[in-house]
Design a protein around this motif. Structure first.
Motif, PDB file in Angstrom:
ATOM      1  N   TYR A  47       0.827  -1.215   0.000  1.00 30.89           N
ATOM      2  CA  TYR A  47       0.000   0.000   0.000  1.00 30.89           C
ATOM      3  C   TYR A  47       0.858   1.261   0.000  1.00 30.89           C
ATOM      4  O   TYR A  47       0.542   2.242  -0.677  1.00 30.89           O
ATOM      5  N   VAL A  48       1.944   1.239   0.749  1.00 31.03           N
ATOM      6  CA  VAL A  48       2.854   2.397   0.804  1.00 31.03           C
ATOM      7  C   VAL A  48       3.499   2.624  -0.561  1.00 31.03           C
ATOM      8  O   VAL A  48       3.580   3.757  -1.057  1.00 31.03           O
ATOM      9  N   ILE A  49       3.944   1.530  -1.193  1.00 33.27           N
ATOM     10  CA  ILE A  49       4.540   1.633  -2.538  1.00 33.27           C
ATOM     11  C   ILE A  49       3.523   2.222  -3.516  1.00 33.27           C
ATOM     12  O   ILE A  49       3.856   3.094  -4.332  1.00 33.27           O
ATOM     13  N   CYS A  50       2.283   1.775  -3.411  1.00 36.82           N
ATOM     14  CA  CYS A  50       1.206   2.290  -4.268  1.00 36.82           C
ATOM     15  C   CYS A  50       1.034   3.793  -4.051  1.00 36.82           C
ATOM     16  O   CYS A  50       0.948   4.566  -5.012  1.00 36.82           O
ATOM     17  N   ALA A  51       1.008   4.225  -2.789  1.00 37.42           N
ATOM     18  CA  ALA A  51       0.843   5.647  -2.463  1.00 37.42           C
ATOM     19  C   ALA A  51       2.008   6.472  -3.007  1.00 37.42           C
ATOM     20  O   ALA A  51       1.815   7.558  -3.564  1.00 37.42           O
ATOM     21  N   LEU A  52       3.237   5.957  -2.865  1.00 38.84           N
ATOM     22  CA  LEU A  52       4.418   6.669  -3.357  1.00 38.84           C
ATOM     23  C   LEU A  52       4.404   6.798  -4.881  1.00 38.84           C
ATOM     24  O   LEU A  52       4.733   7.853  -5.431  1.00 38.84           O
ATOM     25  N   GLN A  53       4.012   5.724  -5.553  1.00 40.33           N
ATOM     26  CA  GLN A  53       3.934   5.761  -7.023  1.00 40.33           C
ATOM     27  C   GLN A  53       2.870   6.754  -7.490  1.00 40.33           C
ATOM     28  O   GLN A  53       3.074   7.508  -8.446  1.00 40.33           O
ATOM     29  N   GLU A  54       1.732   6.756  -6.802  1.00 41.56           N
ATOM     30  CA  GLU A  54       0.658   7.684  -7.156  1.00 41.56           C
ATOM     31  C   GLU A  54       1.088   9.129  -6.930  1.00 41.56           C
ATOM     32  O   GLU A  54       0.833  10.005  -7.761  1.00 41.56           O
ATOM     33  N   ALA A  55       1.751   9.387  -5.794  1.00 43.40           N
ATOM     34  CA  ALA A  55       2.207  10.744  -5.476  1.00 43.40           C
ATOM     35  C   ALA A  55       3.237  11.223  -6.495  1.00 43.40           C
ATOM     36  O   ALA A  55       3.210  12.379  -6.933  1.00 43.40           O
ATOM     37  N   SER A  56       4.140  10.319  -6.899  1.00 41.65           N
ATOM     38  CA  SER A  56       5.160  10.662  -7.882  1.00 41.65           C
ATOM     39  C   SER A  56       4.527  11.005  -9.233  1.00 41.65           C
ATOM     40  O   SER A  56       4.918  11.984  -9.887  1.00 41.65           O
ATOM     41  N   MET A  81      -3.138  15.170 -20.734  1.00 38.79           N
ATOM     42  CA  MET A  81      -3.786  13.857 -20.678  1.00 38.79           C
ATOM     43  C   MET A  81      -2.770  12.734 -20.808  1.00 38.79           C
ATOM     44  O   MET A  81      -2.908  11.685 -20.183  1.00 38.79           O
ATOM     45  N   SER A  82      -1.718  12.963 -21.584  1.00 38.67           N
ATOM     46  CA  SER A  82      -0.713  11.912 -21.797  1.00 38.67           C
ATOM     47  C   SER A  82       0.020  11.569 -20.501  1.00 38.67           C
ATOM     48  O   SER A  82       0.595  10.491 -20.378  1.00 38.67           O
ATOM     49  N   HIS A  83       0.000  12.471 -19.528  1.00 44.41           N
ATOM     50  CA  HIS A  83       0.647  12.198 -18.245  1.00 44.41           C
ATOM     51  C   HIS A  83      -0.309  11.584 -17.234  1.00 44.41           C
ATOM     52  O   HIS A  83       0.078  11.275 -16.115  1.00 44.41           O
ATOM     53  N   VAL A  84      -1.564  11.420 -17.620  1.00 42.66           N
ATOM     54  CA  VAL A  84      -2.523  10.658 -16.807  1.00 42.66           C
ATOM     55  C   VAL A  84      -2.591   9.241 -17.349  1.00 42.66           C
ATOM     56  O   VAL A  84      -2.474   8.266 -16.617  1.00 42.66           O
ATOM     57  N   SER A  85      -2.774   9.128 -18.664  1.00 50.79           N
ATOM     58  CA  SER A  85      -2.804   7.819 -19.311  1.00 50.79           C
ATOM     59  C   SER A  85      -2.598   7.994 -20.801  1.00 50.79           C
ATOM     60  O   SER A  85      -3.092   8.945 -21.398  1.00 50.79           O
ATOM     61  N   THR A  86      -1.872   7.063 -21.384  1.00 54.35           N
ATOM     62  CA  THR A  86      -1.697   7.085 -22.838  1.00 54.35           C
ATOM     63  C   THR A  86      -2.736   6.190 -23.503  1.00 54.35           C
ATOM     64  O   THR A  86      -2.839   6.150 -24.721  1.00 54.35           O
ATOM     65  N   PRO A  89     -11.416   5.696  -8.632  1.00 58.28           N
ATOM     66  CA  PRO A  89     -11.243   6.449  -9.880  1.00 58.28           C
ATOM     67  C   PRO A  89     -10.147   7.515  -9.797  1.00 58.28           C
ATOM     68  O   PRO A  89      -9.700   8.014 -10.824  1.00 58.28           O
ATOM     69  N   GLY A  90      -9.720   7.851  -8.574  1.00 70.01           N
ATOM     70  CA  GLY A  90      -8.704   8.879  -8.409  1.00 70.01           C
ATOM     71  C   GLY A  90      -7.280   8.360  -8.462  1.00 70.01           C
ATOM     72  O   GLY A  90      -6.337   9.100  -8.203  1.00 70.01           O
ATOM     73  N   LEU A  91      -7.110   7.097  -8.811  1.00 71.84           N
ATOM     74  CA  LEU A  91      -5.766   6.524  -8.904  1.00 71.84           C
ATOM     75  C   LEU A  91      -5.312   6.457 -10.362  1.00 71.84           C
ATOM     76  O   LEU A  91      -6.096   6.135 -11.253  1.00 71.84           O
ATOM     77  N   PHE A  92      -4.049   6.760 -10.580  1.00 72.34           N
ATOM     78  CA  PHE A  92      -3.489   6.633 -11.929  1.00 72.34           C
ATOM     79  C   PHE A  92      -3.451   5.169 -12.345  1.00 72.34           C
ATOM     80  O   PHE A  92      -3.623   4.843 -13.511  1.00 72.34           O
ATOM     81  N   ASN A  93      -3.192   4.299 -11.369  1.00 67.19           N
ATOM     82  CA  ASN A  93      -3.081   2.868 -11.666  1.00 67.19           C
ATOM     83  C   ASN A  93      -3.950   2.062 -10.696  1.00 67.19           C
ATOM     84  O   ASN A  93      -3.437   1.459  -9.749  1.00 67.19           O
ATOM     85  N   PRO A  94      -5.273   2.053 -10.915  1.00 67.22           N
ATOM     86  CA  PRO A  94      -6.153   1.312 -10.002  1.00 67.22           C
ATOM     87  C   PRO A  94      -5.868  -0.188  -9.973  1.00 67.22           C
ATOM     88  O   PRO A  94      -6.062  -0.849  -8.966  1.00 67.22           O
ATOM     89  N   LYS A  95      -5.363  -0.716 -11.097  1.00 67.80           N
ATOM     90  CA  LYS A  95      -5.017  -2.142 -11.172  1.00 67.80           C
ATOM     91  C   LYS A  95      -3.949  -2.494 -10.143  1.00 67.80           C
ATOM     92  O   LYS A  95      -4.000  -3.536  -9.493  1.00 67.80           O
ATOM     93  N   ALA A  96      -2.961  -1.604  -9.999  1.00 72.34           N
ATOM     94  CA  ALA A  96      -1.867  -1.832  -9.054  1.00 72.34           C
ATOM     95  C   ALA A  96      -2.387  -1.849  -7.626  1.00 72.34           C
ATOM     96  O   ALA A  96      -1.888  -2.601  -6.783  1.00 72.34           O
ATOM     97  N   PHE A  97      -3.413  -1.024  -7.352  1.00 78.37           N
ATOM     98  CA  PHE A  97      -3.966  -1.006  -6.002  1.00 78.37           C
ATOM     99  C   PHE A  97      -4.661  -2.329  -5.684  1.00 78.37           C
ATOM    100  O   PHE A  97      -4.500  -2.881  -4.590  1.00 78.37           O
TER     101      PHE A  97
END
Length: 295
Positions: free
Chosen positions: A48-57, A104-109, A148-156
Motif C-alpha cells: 500500500y505504501v509503494i502504491c501511495a508513493l507511485q501515485e504521489a510521484s 492527458m498523456s501524463h494521466v494515461s496514454t 477512480p482517483g488513482l493513476f493505476n487502479p489495477k496496481a492497487f
C-alpha cells in the motif's frame, strides 16, 4: 484559437478568454507533494505504501508538466515568447474547455478523456486531496480509497492481494479476490479500514442497478443509465475459496468506451445476483470509474 497565434496574442476576445482561464487554472494548481518529507516518514515499504508513493510521484509529474506549460503560455500571451505548437494546443484546449493532449498523456496514454477540461481539472484536484491525506503520517491506508482517483487502479487491487499474501505468508499465485458491496453509500459512514482487504468507492454501474434492500443486482430503472455504487469491499481470498456461485463477474472499465484501446479493462468485481449471471452478461452490465454522463 482566435487571437492566440503570434507573440502577444493581440488582445482579442479569444485571447482574453484564454488569458482569464489560464490565470484561473494557474491559481488553482496546488504545490507538488513533498516526496522527500513523505519518504522520510516511511517505516516499511508495504504494498500500500509503494502504491501511495507511485501515485504521489505520478501526480507530481503531472503538476510539473501542467505548471511549465501554463507558465510558457503565459509568456507567449505576454509577447515574451513566440507561440509554439504546444502553446497553441494548450490555448485551444483552454478556449474549447477540452483537456490538452499533453496533460492527458501524463494521466494515461491509453484512456481517451471523456471529461471536459473543467471537470477533469476538478478530478485532478480531488486526486491531490486524497493523496495528501494518504501520505500523511506513516502513510496508512485510507478508510476507503477513491478508486477512480488513482493513476493505476489495477496496481492497487494487486496491492490488496499482496498485503494479504505477505501477512499470511502465502505465495501470490494462490491469491484471488472477491468484492462485496456494503450498505454504506457515503465513504464517510465507514468507521475504519477493514482488517483484511480494502474499501473502495466512486464507481458507478451501467446496464443494471444495485438494489440496497436485497443486496443484489436488479434491472435498471428506465431513464437511469448510470447509478452510483455504495462503498465496495475488496476481499482477498485464496483460489480454493474463490467461487462465483451467486455472483456476476462484472468487468470494471475506465469509462463508457469500454474495452477498446482507449478504455482498458481495469478489473473484474464480483456482484451478488439472485438471477442467473448470464442475464447481466447479455445486458453488458459493467462498473465504470468515470461517469461520462456527469462530465
Amino acid at each position: 484559437v482566435s487571437g492566440t497565434s503570434g507573440a502577444g496574442g493581440g488582445g482579442s476576445k479569444g485571447s482574453d478568454v484564454v488569458q482569464r482561464d489560464l490565470e484561473r487554472y494557474m491559481q488553482m494548481l496546488p504545490e507538488s507533494l513533498d516526496m522527500i518529507d513523505i519518504e522520510s516518514r516511511v517505516k516499511t515499504k508495504s504494498p500500500y505504501v509503494i502504491c501511495a508513493l507511485q501515485e504521489a510521484s505520478r501526480l507530481n509529474n503531472l503538476f510539473a508538466v501542467m505548471r511549465k506549460s501554463m507558465e510558457e503560455l503565459q509568456l507567449g500571451l505576454e509577447g515574451a515568447l513566440n507561440m509554439s505548437a504546444a502553446m497553441e494546443s494548450l490555448a485551444e484546449g483552454l478556449a474549447g474547455n477540452d483537456v490538452p493532449a499533453l496533460w492527458m498523456s501524463h494521466v494515461s496514454t491509453r484512456v481517451q478523456e471523456v471529461y471536459s477540461l473543467s471537470a477533469w481539472y476538478a478530478d485532478v484536484l480531488k486526486r491531490e486531496e486524497q493523496l495528501k491525506i494518504w501520505t500523511k503520517g506513516d502513510l496508512s491506508l485510507p478508510t476507503s480509497v477513491w478508486l477512480p482517483g488513482l493513476f493505476n487502479p489495477k496496481a492497487f487491487v494487486t496491492a490488496v492481494m499482496q498485503t494479504y499474501a505477505r501477512t499470511n505468508k502465502l505465495p501470490l499465485d494462490v491469491m484471488k479476490f472477491m468484492t462485496e458491496v456494503t450498505t454504506k453509500v457515503d465513504p464517510s459512514q465507514i468507521p475504519e479500514a477493514p482488517s483484511e482487504g480494502a474499501y473502495v468507492h466512486g464507481l458507478c454501474i451501467e446496464g443494471a442497478r444495485w438494489d440496497k434492500a436485497s443486496g443484489s443486482l436488479r434491472d435498471s430503472i428506465p431513464g437511469e443509465l448510470h447509478t452510483p455504487m455504495p462503498v465496495i469491499w475488496i476481499k482477498p481470498v485464496t483460489s480454493d475459496k474463490f467461487s462465483l456461485k451467486g455472483y456476476y463477474a462484472c468487468p470494471v472499465y475506465t469509462n463508457m468506451q469500454r474495452a477498446n484501446v482507449y478504455s482498458p479493462m481495469v478489473s473484474t468485481f464480483t456482484l451478488r445476483t439472485k438471477e442467473a449471471s448470464y442475464k447481466w452478461v447479455l445486458a453488458s452490465v459493467a462498473l465504470l470509474l468515470q461517469d461520462d454522463l456527469s462530465a
